[in-house]
Design a protein around this motif. Structure first.
Motif, PDB file in Angstrom:
ATOM      1  N   GLY A 136       4.389   3.383  -6.626  1.00 57.10           N
ATOM      2  CA  GLY A 136       4.996   4.456  -7.388  1.00 57.10           C
ATOM      3  C   GLY A 136       4.175   5.728  -7.394  1.00 57.10           C
ATOM      4  O   GLY A 136       4.526   6.695  -8.060  1.00 57.10           O
ATOM      5  N   VAL A 137       3.084   5.725  -6.633  1.00 59.40           N
ATOM      6  CA  VAL A 137       2.204   6.896  -6.558  1.00 59.40           C
ATOM      7  C   VAL A 137       2.314   7.475  -5.159  1.00 59.40           C
ATOM      8  O   VAL A 137       2.102   6.757  -4.186  1.00 59.40           O
ATOM      9  CB  VAL A 137       0.740   6.518  -6.862  1.00 59.40           C
ATOM     10  CG1 VAL A 137      -0.145   7.755  -6.744  1.00 59.40           C
ATOM     11  CG2 VAL A 137       0.639   5.878  -8.230  1.00 59.40           C
ATOM     12  N   PRO A 138       2.649   8.769  -5.010  1.00 61.76           N
ATOM     13  CA  PRO A 138       2.757   9.358  -3.665  1.00 61.76           C
ATOM     14  C   PRO A 138       1.426   9.295  -2.941  1.00 61.76           C
ATOM     15  O   PRO A 138       0.332   9.344  -3.547  1.00 61.76           O
ATOM     16  CB  PRO A 138       3.176  10.802  -3.947  1.00 61.76           C
ATOM     17  CG  PRO A 138       3.718  10.790  -5.332  1.00 61.76           C
ATOM     18  CD  PRO A 138       2.966   9.747  -6.080  1.00 61.76           C
ATOM     19  N   ARG A 139       1.501   9.156  -1.625  1.00 64.98           N
ATOM     20  CA  ARG A 139       0.277   9.177  -0.807  1.00 64.98           C
ATOM     21  C   ARG A 139      -0.333  10.562  -0.911  1.00 64.98           C
ATOM     22  O   ARG A 139       0.371  11.571  -0.961  1.00 64.98           O
ATOM     23  CB  ARG A 139       0.596   8.873   0.658  1.00 64.98           C
ATOM     24  CG  ARG A 139       1.096   7.452   0.895  1.00 64.98           C
ATOM     25  CD  ARG A 139       1.306   7.245   2.379  1.00 64.98           C
ATOM     26  NE  ARG A 139       1.924   5.983   2.671  1.00 64.98           N
ATOM     27  CZ  ARG A 139       1.235   4.840   2.892  1.00 64.98           C
ATOM     28  NH1 ARG A 139      -0.085   4.874   2.834  1.00 64.98           N
ATOM     29  NH2 ARG A 139       1.885   3.728   3.160  1.00 64.98           N
ATOM     30  N   GLU A 140      -1.652  10.584  -0.887  1.00 68.84           N
ATOM     31  CA  GLU A 140      -2.338  11.866  -0.954  1.00 68.84           C
ATOM     32  C   GLU A 140      -2.270  12.532   0.404  1.00 68.84           C
ATOM     33  O   GLU A 140      -2.701  11.982   1.414  1.00 68.84           O
ATOM     34  CB  GLU A 140      -3.801  11.668  -1.349  1.00 68.84           C
ATOM     35  CG  GLU A 140      -3.975  11.166  -2.780  1.00 68.84           C
ATOM     36  CD  GLU A 140      -5.436  11.072  -3.147  1.00 68.84           C
ATOM     37  OE1 GLU A 140      -6.270  11.429  -2.270  1.00 68.84           O
ATOM     38  OE2 GLU A 140      -5.739  10.670  -4.264  1.00 68.84           O
ATOM     39  N   GLY A 141      -1.677  13.689   0.426  1.00 67.17           N
ATOM     40  CA  GLY A 141      -1.594  14.445   1.669  1.00 67.17           C
ATOM     41  C   GLY A 141      -2.650  15.521   1.731  1.00 67.17           C
ATOM     42  O   GLY A 141      -3.519  15.620   0.874  1.00 67.17           O
ATOM     43  N   PRO A 142      -2.608  16.372   2.742  1.00 68.59           N
ATOM     44  CA  PRO A 142      -3.578  17.464   2.838  1.00 68.59           C
ATOM     45  C   PRO A 142      -3.402  18.449   1.685  1.00 68.59           C
ATOM     46  O   PRO A 142      -2.291  18.685   1.208  1.00 68.59           O
ATOM     47  CB  PRO A 142      -3.254  18.106   4.206  1.00 68.59           C
ATOM     48  CG  PRO A 142      -1.846  17.688   4.484  1.00 68.59           C
ATOM     49  CD  PRO A 142      -1.648  16.360   3.863  1.00 68.59           C
TER      50      PRO A 142
ATOM     51  N   ALA B 133       0.812  -1.219   0.000  1.00 67.34           N
ATOM     52  CA  ALA B 133       0.000   0.000   0.000  1.00 67.34           C
ATOM     53  C   ALA B 133       0.844   1.267   0.000  1.00 67.34           C
ATOM     54  O   ALA B 133       0.306   2.369   0.030  1.00 67.34           O
ATOM     55  CB  ALA B 133      -0.931   0.006   1.222  1.00 67.34           C
ATOM     56  N   SER B 134       2.164   1.117  -0.062  1.00 67.72           N
ATOM     57  CA  SER B 134       3.050   2.278   0.045  1.00 67.72           C
ATOM     58  C   SER B 134       3.469   2.760  -1.341  1.00 67.72           C
ATOM     59  O   SER B 134       3.419   2.015  -2.324  1.00 67.72           O
ATOM     60  CB  SER B 134       4.294   1.899   0.853  1.00 67.72           C
ATOM     61  OG  SER B 134       5.096   0.991   0.126  1.00 67.72           O
ATOM     62  N   PRO B 135       3.916   4.013  -1.434  1.00 67.51           N
ATOM     63  CA  PRO B 135       4.429   4.534  -2.709  1.00 67.51           C
ATOM     64  C   PRO B 135       5.645   3.773  -3.209  1.00 67.51           C
ATOM     65  O   PRO B 135       5.934   3.778  -4.399  1.00 67.51           O
ATOM     66  CB  PRO B 135       4.787   5.984  -2.367  1.00 67.51           C
ATOM     67  CG  PRO B 135       4.001   6.317  -1.154  1.00 67.51           C
ATOM     68  CD  PRO B 135       3.871   5.044  -0.389  1.00 67.51           C
TER      69      PRO B 135
END
Length: 362
Positions: free
Chosen positions: A351-357, A345-347
């Protein structure tokens, strides 16, 4: 505290724990055995507590019953097993020689074609190897029991283990509450979830597998004894004990039983067929009745990983390592599955950054 510091702290704690286990492995046996016994018997004490019996009295009753049953079994079965084991070790070279003679004399032609002039040398080598192995095993057992340290360890195991188990059973809820209070508050629910999963794996495997081993001990011990096989009780109990490692107990018992049966009953094949039928019934009972109902498929311990854990921890920590192997293997398995789940489940994997605020608008 940053994530890196937290990880470093727990890794350092794990290293210190492993080092302490290694340094204190000579005195840990009764305490680890007491902890294992308390873990096994805690559900019984818990049920007695729910029925209104004070936990101290319940723990005393359960431990007392266990000690009485254990002592009774020791006085009834151990002398018989000791006599059979001594006789079996003494007669094993003769059994091997007779099997070797039957194999070479009855099938001399095809063995002669296969091995040619090397047949006498091969036969002699097999006999020498078995004799040396039996001598080594006998010397090892004699040295194990004759050493003063072994006697002290056995005495402490018998005397200290029930006392340790009683105190742990009496204070089990308090100990669990105290451990829960030490968990990091931010990750407490995650850690408790992992601990529940580890407990489920251990309960499913240890208690279930212990029940399977007990039933197989009774089945094979009684069936092989009734069949008239020499050393049937010893072989049957050994099968049940070794069944803790999947397939090892039944395969070892089958080889020993057929070897003893061929020498004992030759040239009558009917008793050999009966013994073979006992193992067919035992395998069906283990695979389709006992294991699915008592152990189940949700344990999460692969047989290969469990065998590796037993050998690895046994080599590092001796008998204490054997007691710790399955719990540690279960814990490592649960933590590994959790780590893989987090990785998937990690980037780092997607390869996709986690969605932050969302960034504030200018």
């Amino acid at each position: 505290m940053t994530l890196q510091r937290q990880v470093g702290f727990w890794i350092s704690g794990l290293v210190v724990l492993i080092l302490a286990l290694y340094l204190l492995r000579g005195v840990l046996l009764p305490f680890v055995a007491g902890l294992a016994l308390a873990y096994f018997l805690n559900p019984v004490v818990g049920r007695l507590s729910k029925l209104g019996l004070p936990r101290t009295i319940g723990a005393l009753v359960v431990i007392g019953t266990f000690v009485i049953v254990f002592i009774g079994l020791v006085f009834l079965i151990v002398p018989i097993l000791a006599n059979q084991l001594t006789a079996f070790i003494a007669r094993l070279p003769g059994y091997v020689v007779q099997l070797q003679t039957l194999a070479t004399e009855q099938n001399r032609e095809w063995l002669q074609k296969l091995l040619g002039e090397r047949l006498p040398d091969v036969s002699r080598s097999v006999g020498d190897l078995v004799s040396q192995s039996v001598g080594w095993a006998a010397g090892f057992l004699q040295g194990l029991w004759s050493g003063g340290a072994a006697f002290i360890s056995l005495f402490s195991l018998i005397v200290v283990t029930p006392v340790v188990a009683f105190y742990l059973l009496n204070d089990w809820p308090k100990i669990m509450d105290r451990v829960d209070s030490w968990l990091p508050l931010k990750h407490k629910e995650t850690i408790l979830g992992l601990m529940r999963e580890i407990d489920q794996a251990l309960a499913g495997f240890l208690r279930g597998q212990a029940a399977v081993c007990g039933v197989l001990m009774l089945f094979y011990g009684i069936a092989l004894t009734v069949s008239g096989l020499n050393f049937g009780l010893l072989i049957g109990i050994s099968i049940g004990f070794l069944s803790f490692i999947p397939y090892v107990g039944s395969l070892t018992g089958l080889i020993l039983s057929l070897g003893v049966a061929i020498v004992q009953f030759w040239p009558n094949w009917s008793p050999v067929a009966i013994i073979l039928g006992i193992f067919v019934v035992g395998q069906f009972l283990e695979a389709y009745v006992l294991y699915p109902n008592l152990v189940g498929e949700s344990v999460g311990l692969h047989p290969v990983s469990m065998m590796f854990a037993l050998f690895a921890f046994g080599a590092l920590f001796g008998f204490v390592g054997l007691l710790l192997a399955v719990p540690l293997a279960a814990a490592i398995g649960v933590l590994t599955r959790f780590a893989i789940k987090q990785y998937l489940a990690s980037p780092l994997y997607t390869g996709v950054p986690r969605e932050g605020p969302a960034a504030p608008e200018k």
